[in-house]
Write an enzyme that holds these catalytic residues in place. Structure first.
Site, PDB file in Angstrom:
ATOM      1  N   GLU A   1       0.831  -1.219   0.000  1.00 30.53           N
ATOM      2  CA  GLU A   1       0.000   0.000   0.000  1.00 30.53           C
ATOM      3  C   GLU A   1       0.858   1.258   0.000  1.00 30.53           C
ATOM      4  O   GLU A   1       1.731   1.417   0.852  1.00 30.53           O
ATOM      5  CB  GLU A   1      -0.913  -0.020   1.243  1.00 30.53           C
ATOM      6  CG  GLU A   1      -1.920   1.103   1.253  1.00 30.53           C
ATOM      7  CD  GLU A   1      -2.899   1.022   2.435  1.00 30.53           C
ATOM      8  OE1 GLU A   1      -3.124  -0.077   2.977  1.00 30.53           O
ATOM      9  OE2 GLU A   1      -3.420   2.076   2.815  1.00 30.53           O
TER      10      GLU A   1
ATOM     11  N   LYS B   1      -7.008  -0.620  11.908  1.00 30.92           N
ATOM     12  CA  LYS B   1      -6.399  -1.088  10.652  1.00 30.92           C
ATOM     13  C   LYS B   1      -5.193  -0.199  10.329  1.00 30.92           C
ATOM     14  O   LYS B   1      -4.167  -0.679   9.847  1.00 30.92           O
ATOM     15  CB  LYS B   1      -7.435  -1.053   9.528  1.00 30.92           C
ATOM     16  CG  LYS B   1      -6.984  -1.677   8.211  1.00 30.92           C
ATOM     17  CD  LYS B   1      -6.286  -0.715   7.269  1.00 30.92           C
ATOM     18  CE  LYS B   1      -5.873  -1.384   5.960  1.00 30.92           C
ATOM     19  NZ  LYS B   1      -5.081  -0.485   5.095  1.00 30.92           N
TER      20      LYS B   1
ATOM     21  N   ASP C   1       4.324 -14.278  12.020  1.00 27.38           N
ATOM     22  CA  ASP C   1       2.966 -14.771  11.824  1.00 27.38           C
ATOM     23  C   ASP C   1       2.024 -13.573  11.993  1.00 27.38           C
ATOM     24  O   ASP C   1       1.521 -13.296  13.094  1.00 27.38           O
ATOM     25  CB  ASP C   1       2.681 -15.861  12.865  1.00 27.38           C
ATOM     26  CG  ASP C   1       1.303 -16.481  12.700  1.00 27.38           C
ATOM     27  OD1 ASP C   1       0.456 -15.875  12.018  1.00 27.38           O
ATOM     28  OD2 ASP C   1       1.078 -17.564  13.276  1.00 27.38           O
TER      29      ASP C   1
ATOM     30  N   HIS D   1      -2.265   9.952  -0.903  1.00 26.80           N
ATOM     31  CA  HIS D   1      -2.354   8.745  -1.717  1.00 26.80           C
ATOM     32  C   HIS D   1      -2.368   9.062  -3.208  1.00 26.80           C
ATOM     33  O   HIS D   1      -2.095   8.200  -4.023  1.00 26.80           O
ATOM     34  CB  HIS D   1      -3.677   8.010  -1.411  1.00 26.80           C
ATOM     35  CG  HIS D   1      -3.615   7.149  -0.199  1.00 26.80           C
ATOM     36  ND1 HIS D   1      -3.694   5.783  -0.253  1.00 26.80           N
ATOM     37  CD2 HIS D   1      -3.472   7.440   1.104  1.00 26.80           C
ATOM     38  CE1 HIS D   1      -3.631   5.284   0.964  1.00 26.80           C
ATOM     39  NE2 HIS D   1      -3.501   6.276   1.805  1.00 26.80           N
TER      40      HIS D   1
HETATM   41  P1  NAD Z   1       9.661 -23.004  16.628  1.00 23.61           P
HETATM   42  O1  NAD Z   1       9.078 -24.193  17.279  1.00 23.61           O
HETATM   43  O2  NAD Z   1      10.099 -23.084  15.218  1.00 23.61           O
HETATM   44  O3  NAD Z   1      10.934 -22.498  17.478  1.00 23.61           O
HETATM   45  C1  NAD Z   1      10.926 -22.169  18.825  1.00 23.61           C
HETATM   46  C2  NAD Z   1      11.991 -22.974  19.532  1.00 23.61           C
HETATM   47  O4  NAD Z   1      13.280 -22.408  19.350  1.00 23.61           O
HETATM   48  C3  NAD Z   1      11.804 -22.989  21.024  1.00 23.61           C
HETATM   49  O5  NAD Z   1      10.840 -23.924  21.371  1.00 23.61           O
HETATM   50  C4  NAD Z   1      13.201 -23.319  21.541  1.00 23.61           C
HETATM   51  O6  NAD Z   1      13.378 -24.717  21.626  1.00 23.61           O
HETATM   52  C5  NAD Z   1      14.124 -22.804  20.441  1.00 23.61           C
HETATM   53  N1  NAD Z   1      14.931 -21.624  20.863  1.00 23.61           N
HETATM   54  C6  NAD Z   1      16.242 -21.403  20.560  1.00 23.61           C
HETATM   55  N2  NAD Z   1      16.667 -20.245  21.085  1.00 23.61           N
HETATM   56  C7  NAD Z   1      15.620 -19.698  21.742  1.00 23.61           C
HETATM   57  C8  NAD Z   1      15.451 -18.468  22.465  1.00 23.61           C
HETATM   58  N3  NAD Z   1      16.419 -17.578  22.635  1.00 23.61           N
HETATM   59  N4  NAD Z   1      14.218 -18.202  22.969  1.00 23.61           N
HETATM   60  C9  NAD Z   1      13.195 -19.064  22.798  1.00 23.61           C
HETATM   61  N5  NAD Z   1      13.324 -20.252  22.128  1.00 23.61           N
HETATM   62  C10 NAD Z   1      14.512 -20.555  21.603  1.00 23.61           C
HETATM   63  O7  NAD Z   1       8.689 -21.761  16.671  1.00 23.61           O
HETATM   64  P2  NAD Z   1       7.565 -21.256  17.649  1.00 23.61           P
HETATM   65  O8  NAD Z   1       7.931 -19.860  18.006  1.00 23.61           O
HETATM   66  O9  NAD Z   1       7.243 -22.212  18.758  1.00 23.61           O
HETATM   67  O10 NAD Z   1       6.294 -21.243  16.662  1.00 23.61           O
HETATM   68  C11 NAD Z   1       6.121 -20.254  15.703  1.00 23.61           C
HETATM   69  C12 NAD Z   1       5.481 -20.839  14.466  1.00 23.61           C
HETATM   70  O11 NAD Z   1       4.225 -21.460  14.774  1.00 23.61           O
HETATM   71  C13 NAD Z   1       5.157 -19.783  13.438  1.00 23.61           C
HETATM   72  O12 NAD Z   1       5.662 -20.198  12.198  1.00 23.61           O
HETATM   73  C14 NAD Z   1       3.636 -19.750  13.422  1.00 23.61           C
HETATM   74  O13 NAD Z   1       3.157 -19.339  12.157  1.00 23.61           O
HETATM   75  C15 NAD Z   1       3.270 -21.151  13.765  1.00 23.61           C
HETATM   76  N6  NAD Z   1       1.924 -21.422  14.320  1.00 23.61           N
HETATM   77  C16 NAD Z   1       1.073 -20.455  14.758  1.00 23.61           C
HETATM   78  C17 NAD Z   1      -0.180 -20.777  15.291  1.00 23.61           C
HETATM   79  C18 NAD Z   1      -1.090 -19.701  15.833  1.00 23.61           C
HETATM   80  O14 NAD Z   1      -2.245 -19.937  16.126  1.00 23.61           O
HETATM   81  N7  NAD Z   1      -0.633 -18.485  15.999  1.00 23.61           N
HETATM   82  C19 NAD Z   1      -0.554 -22.115  15.390  1.00 23.61           C
HETATM   83  C20 NAD Z   1       0.339 -23.094  14.956  1.00 23.61           C
HETATM   84  C21 NAD Z   1       1.578 -22.757  14.433  1.00 23.61           C
END
Ligand code: NAD
Length: 424
Positions: free
Chosen positions: A86, A264, A280, A378
């Site tokens: 945008e 928004k 996300d 715009h």
């Molecule tokens: P992830 O599981 O890929 O990574 C997180 C992991 O990184 C931690 O569990 C930990 O083991 C490790 N880690 C390493 N260094 C760390 C630090 N300094 N601090 C914290 N953890 C560290 O990712 P996530 O953050 O658990 O999940 C994010 C993903 O889940 C996104 O891609 C999202 O789109 C997706 N998701 C979102 C939903 C929702 O409803 N919002 C639902 C399902 C999945």
């Protein structure tokens, strides 16, 4: 005071050719030659990398990546990458950030990065007894949850608490457990979901009921960020504009139809930064709007008021579930680079910058709305899109834009007429 090299105050950045903007960004963020090349490469995501990210890949789609200049946040200058289709958003953020640079600039704070995982329990024979058993087993449940992510625990995060709520629904009474997890530098969805799924069989036993859903809540109201700014009335165009901005905010705070557009505008900034660093953004949108309705009445995420000197004070408080590890933040080459440009080393820092951008964006829209109207800014960019849509190419684009703006009728039919005429 930021040195010249660290300063985000770049006068005339918008007038520079793209190559110059890349080289300034590169110098300020100490990018490598390869990273610099990635910026000009049109998206930065290879087809193999894309194929590893999602299913059924057939290509990639690029967004423009801009830099919002002038941001000073908690005394530190930041260049803020924004990915958005945008027009006017990056310009408005940069302009408003310039007005907010006084003292330490935009002041930001955030809570611990605690996310909520929900466990839904049905068909419980004795709910009082079930809750008693959960409370008694809390330490054991938290320990079990933490065994699922020793890395997170090593970084100082992990499951912190279990809370319970009883809710009445159309499918009967339910016990809802909230697992609170400090996710440190991760957004946390995968982590929290894994923990909730692991606890489910134990919860079945403890409650005598049946666990159904085990999933993170995107209403991340334990992971809040707050940004506050101060703008001198003379920088904004006088005290009348301050009063009008406050009146425009009051409209949004009272009326959900207006609040949806007001918020928004905030999300224009928040999501553009989120996209630049591959967050996300659906989770952020869901969290923001649910938080805006937390009192049962959907209203403004921000608050604008006038202080005793007649100057403007703005505050934005909202959930901000972002991560700098996990997801694709480290695997998308441009997202990694964008984090480097911002100089972010903690998820909380990223969350705070995003709130600062949301607040600046909000003022950009309000200031335009109470003065010349939103279309003014715009207009030229909109005209450009219209003439391209009408078939203008190369040198003809600039000429057609001039003619369309001059006509005072920025419409597609007019653009078609002008392009046809110029093509002869
Ligand atoms: P992830 O599981 O890929 O990574 C997180 C992991 O990184 C931690 O569990 C930990 O083991 C490790 N880690 C390493 N260094 C760390 C630090 N300094 N601090 C914290 N953890 C560290 O990712 P996530 O953050 O658990 O999940 C994010 C993903 O889940 C996104 O891609 C999202 O789109 C997706 N998701 C979102 C939903 C929702 O409803 N919002 C639902 C399902 C999945």
């Amino acid at each position: 005071m930021a040195s010249d090299k660290e300063s985000s105050r770049i006068s005339g950045f918008y007038k520079m050719p793209v190559e110059k903007r890349i080289s300034i960004t590169s110098e300020k963020a100490a990018l490598t030659t390869e990273e610099e090349r990635l910026l000009g490469s049109g998206g930065g995501l290879g087809i193999e990398e894309a194929d590893r990210m999602i299913e059924n890949v057939i290509g990639t789609i690029a967004y423009p990546l801009g830099i919002a200049a002038n941001f000073r946040i908690n005394g530190k200058d930041r260049l803020v990458p924004m990915a958005i289709e945008e027009p006017s958003v990056v310009a408005a953020a940069s302009n408003m950030a310039r007005l907010m640079r006084g003292d330490e600039g935009i002041r930001v704070t955030s809570t611990d990065p605690v996310m909520i995982g929900q466990i839904q329990v049905l068909d419980i024979p004795d709910i009082e007894n079930a809750m008693k058993n959960i409370i008694e087993a809390k330490a054991e449940l938290l320990e079990l949850a933490n065994q699922q992510d020793p890395v997170l625990v090593r970084f100082g995060g992990g499951a912190r608490d279990i809370q319970h709520r009883i809710i009445q629904t159309e499918a009967g009474e339910m016990l809802i457990l909230h697992l609170l997890v400090d996710c440190r530098d991760a957004m946390g969805a995968n982590t929290v979901n894994t923990m909730c799924e692991t606890l489910a069989p134990v919860v079945n036993e403890l409650t005598g009921g049946r666990v159904l859903l085990r999933i993170i809540s995107n209403l991340a109201d334990k992971r809040l960020v707050r940004a506050e700014c101060f703008v001198k009335s003379e920088d904004l165009g006088g005290e009348k504009i301050v009063d009008d901005v406050v009146a425009a905010w009051a409209f949004a705070n009272a009326d959900p139809y207006r609040a949806a557009t007001h918020n928004k505008g905030i999300m224009n900034g928040v999501v553009a930064v989120a996209l630049a660093v591959a967050q996300d953004h659906r989770a952020l949108e869901a969290g923001a709007h649910a938080y805006a309705a937390r009192d049962g009445h959907y209203s403004s995420l921000s608050k604008w008021s006038k202080d005793d000197n007649g100057d403007l004070v703005g505050v934005l408080e909202m959930p901000m579930a972002v991560g700098i590890v996990g997801g694709v933040t480290r695997t998308h080459p441009t997202a990694r680079l964008a984090l480097k440009v911002m100089g972010v080393s903690k998820a909380a820092e990223l969350a705070e910058i995003m709130a600062a951008v949301g607040l600046a964006q909000n003022l950009g829209a309000l200031r335009a709305l109470v003065s010349e109207g939103i279309q003014h800014g715009h207009m030229r960019l909109h005209a450009r899109n219209l003439v391209v849509m009408a078939g203008a190419e190369g040198d003809l684009i600039g000429k057609a834009v001039e003619a369309l703006v001059e006509s005072g009728e920025i419409r597609f039919d007019k653009a078609q007429e002008i392009v046809k005429r110029l093509k002869g």
